[in-house]
Design an enzyme around this catalytic site. Structure first.
Site, PDB file in Angstrom:
ATOM      1  N   HIS A 137      -9.557  20.448 -22.265  1.00 24.82           N
ATOM      2  CA  HIS A 137      -8.949  20.023 -21.093  1.00 24.82           C
ATOM      3  C   HIS A 137      -7.499  20.463 -21.023  1.00 24.82           C
ATOM      4  CE1 HIS A 137     -11.420  16.297 -22.200  1.00 24.82           C
ATOM      5  NE2 HIS A 137     -12.139  17.277 -21.392  1.00 24.82           N
ATOM      6  N   HIS A 226      -1.771  24.086 -21.433  1.00 23.68           N
ATOM      7  CA  HIS A 226      -2.392  24.349 -22.442  1.00 23.68           C
ATOM      8  C   HIS A 226      -3.629  23.453 -22.952  1.00 23.68           C
ATOM      9  CE1 HIS A 226      -0.073  20.817 -23.515  1.00 23.68           C
ATOM     10  NE2 HIS A 226      -0.999  20.602 -24.672  1.00 23.68           N
TER      11      HIS A 226
END
Length: 285
Positions: A137, A226
């Site tokens: 995610h 990230h």
């Protein structure tokens, strides 16, 4: 298991047959008609009892996590994110990277799966399947607690604002570490610093606007999109920093300078509220 019973039979299922008729001793004709007990059937192959690519987790060590915020009756955790799947060609190279990381930093665990990294590294297939093949995610907002009456409004606004999204590339080109707000966990992550960053930043702005309208805390002032692969208890930033420097040094000496860089295509946004995941937008291939 019903299919296996149908194939191999069952010792307890005698079809309702009547007991054998007793015969007179010494009567060979009766003895010849006496039914013979069948040999016991062999057990079914273990492969039939396990799905394809079966991985046995029964003996693996799992980490223990701490909740980001206390559970309150009627509150639900909200997380808005971009789902990410690491391409298969990148996973093969990342297997070698994760083995080096496990050697440099002990007591790391796979994100979400929570199995010990050093145990996963004993089997390349298990490492790739459990850690690298799962969905990651890119967070577009903080994970926050919301009340039940806010759910429909938040989901509706997210879908309305993200209905005109377009596909674009996302390149993960920087290895770095992150620490959560209360410093109870450390993460090693792949960051987006170039291709895909402007588009993701605009998505974060949209989520921030919706959060504001619902009285929720906005994302970090300077967001760094990230995905996190592994975590550890506490603040181990010094260990992770040293490991990253060593890994980047070995990468520079490797034949392929792109060993720790990979890309994927943005094709949708989702949000998880409690245990339910909502599709916010999904772009066709």
């Amino acid at each position: 298991m019903e299919a296996l019973r149908a194939t191999y039979g069952s010792d307890s299922d005698d079809g309702g047959s009547s007991p054998p008729i007793p015969c007179r001793h010494g009567d060979s004709r009766e003895d010849s008609k006496k039914p013979q007990a069948s040999d016991p059937l062999p057990p079914p192959p273990l492969d039939l009892l396990r799905p394809p690519n079966f991985v046995d987790f029964s003996s693996m060590t799992q980490g223990s996590r701490v909740r980001n915020f206390p559970h309150v009756e009627g509150n639900y955790a909200l997380h808005v994110f971009i789902p990410v799947l690491i391409p298969s060609n990148a996973r093969k190279q990342l297997v070698r990277f994760m083995k080096k990381l496990a050697y440099l930093v002990p007591n790391l665990y796979a994100v979400d799966a929570d199995y010990a990294l050093d145990e996963l590294c004993k089997d390349d297939q298990k490492l790739e399947q459990v850690l690298l093949s799962r969905e990651f995610h890119i967070s577009l907002g903080r994970t926050v607690a919301i009340q039940v009456h806010q759910i429909d409004s938040i989901v509706a606004m997210l879908r309305q604002r993200f209905q005109s999204q377009r596909r674009h590339w996302i390149i993960f080109n920087k290895l770095d570490f992150f620490i959560n707000d209360d410093r109870t966990r450390s993460f090693l992550s792949f960051e987006v610093t170039g291709t895909g960053l402007p588009e993701i930043s605009k998505k974060i702005d949209i989520v921030n606007e919706i959060y504001r309208l619902h009285g929720l805390p906005e994302f970090y002032k300077d967001p760094r999109p990230h995905i996190s692969l592994v975590w550890a208890l506490g603040d181990i930033s010094s260990k992770l920093k040293q490991a990253i420097e060593e890994l980047n040094g070995s990468q520079n000496n490797a034949s392929s300078s792109q060993m720790y860089t990979f890309k994927c295509m943005f094709d949708g946004i989702a949000c998880k509220i409690g245990k339910k995941t909502y599709s916010i937008c999904k772009l066709a291939d």
